[in-house]
Design an enzyme around this catalytic site. Structure first.
Site, PDB file in Angstrom:
ATOM      1  N   HIS A 191      23.910 135.024 102.238  1.00 15.51           N
ATOM      2  CA  HIS A 191      23.773 136.265 102.721  1.00 15.51           C
ATOM      3  C   HIS A 191      24.391 135.748 104.164  1.00 15.51           C
ATOM      4  CE1 HIS A 191      20.462 137.792 100.307  1.00 15.51           C
ATOM      5  NE2 HIS A 191      21.333 137.452  99.229  1.00 15.51           N
ATOM      6  N   GLU A 226      22.576 136.626 107.215  1.00 18.81           N
ATOM      7  CA  GLU A 226      21.529 135.656 107.676  1.00 18.81           C
ATOM      8  C   GLU A 226      21.652 134.045 107.608  1.00 18.81           C
ATOM      9  OE1 GLU A 226      21.306 138.228 105.944  1.00 18.81           O
ATOM     10  OE2 GLU A 226      19.423 139.425 106.275  1.00 18.81           O
ATOM     11  N   CYS A 243      15.970 140.414 103.455  1.00 19.12           N
ATOM     12  CA  CYS A 243      15.414 139.917 102.126  1.00 19.12           C
ATOM     13  C   CYS A 243      14.454 138.801 102.257  1.00 19.12           C
ATOM     14  CB  CYS A 243      16.436 139.742 101.461  1.00 19.12           C
ATOM     15  SG  CYS A 243      16.991 138.101 101.349  1.00 19.12           S
TER      16      CYS A 243
END
Length: 171
Positions: free
Chosen positions: A70, A72, A100
């Site tokens: 992801h 991040e 998430c």
């Protein structure tokens, strides 16, 4: 994982401390657009230390065949390498979509004190939509949160991507 960020890599985004959250979200949106161009879910993330961008990343799950790739997670790895510490204190993470549970957990583990995100994620959001991990008083770290920055642009990029995917018969 991609190569860690070098200090010179992000110099084009270094700006005066007076610039706004909207400016850094625009940099994260540039990363999200890169993801879309690579047929990845268009999420971009930027980590700022002081007024300097120390990490900029976008989703790369398809390219790397890695469910943890992801934006991040990649940005946190880059920032830790750039700053020489896993503790990302004095940093702000800008991301185009609400993190998430995995990414929210990584934010806590990295001790990032501030998160700015664009669009809410009603299906997987772990900051405000489904869970409130970054504000849970049972945990030893909490994070200042600002949501909704450039949310319409962030949401539109995601909506357009998934509309195209459906038109192509993809999930």
């Amino acid at each position: 994982m991609p190569d860690p960020a070098s200090e010179d890599r992000f110099s084009e985004w270094e700006i005066a401390a007076t610039d706004t959250d909207e400016h850094f979200m625009a940099v994260a949106l540039q990363q999200a657009e890169k993801a879309a161009a690579e047929d990845e879910v268009p999420v971009g993330a930027v980590i700022v230390h002081g007024s300097r961008v120390v990490a900029a990343a976008h989703n790369q799950r398809e390219r790397l065949r890695d469910p943890t790739a992801h934006a991040e997670m990649i940005a946190i790895t880059q920032a830790a390498e750039s700053l020489g510490s896993w503790r990302l204190e004095d940093c702000t993470l800008f991301v185009t979509l609400e993190p998430c549970p995995m990414c929210a957990g990584a934010i806590l583990q990295a001790r990032i004190p501030r998160l700015v995100f664009g669009a809410d994620d009603p299906k997987a959001g772990a900051v405000r939509s489904l869970y409130r991990l970054l504000e849970d008083p049972r945990l030893n770290h909490r994070c200042e949160i600002r949501s909704g920055v450039s949310s319409e642009r962030c949401a539109a990029l995601l909506s357009e991507f998934f509309r195209r995917q459906r038109a192509l018969g993809k999930k």
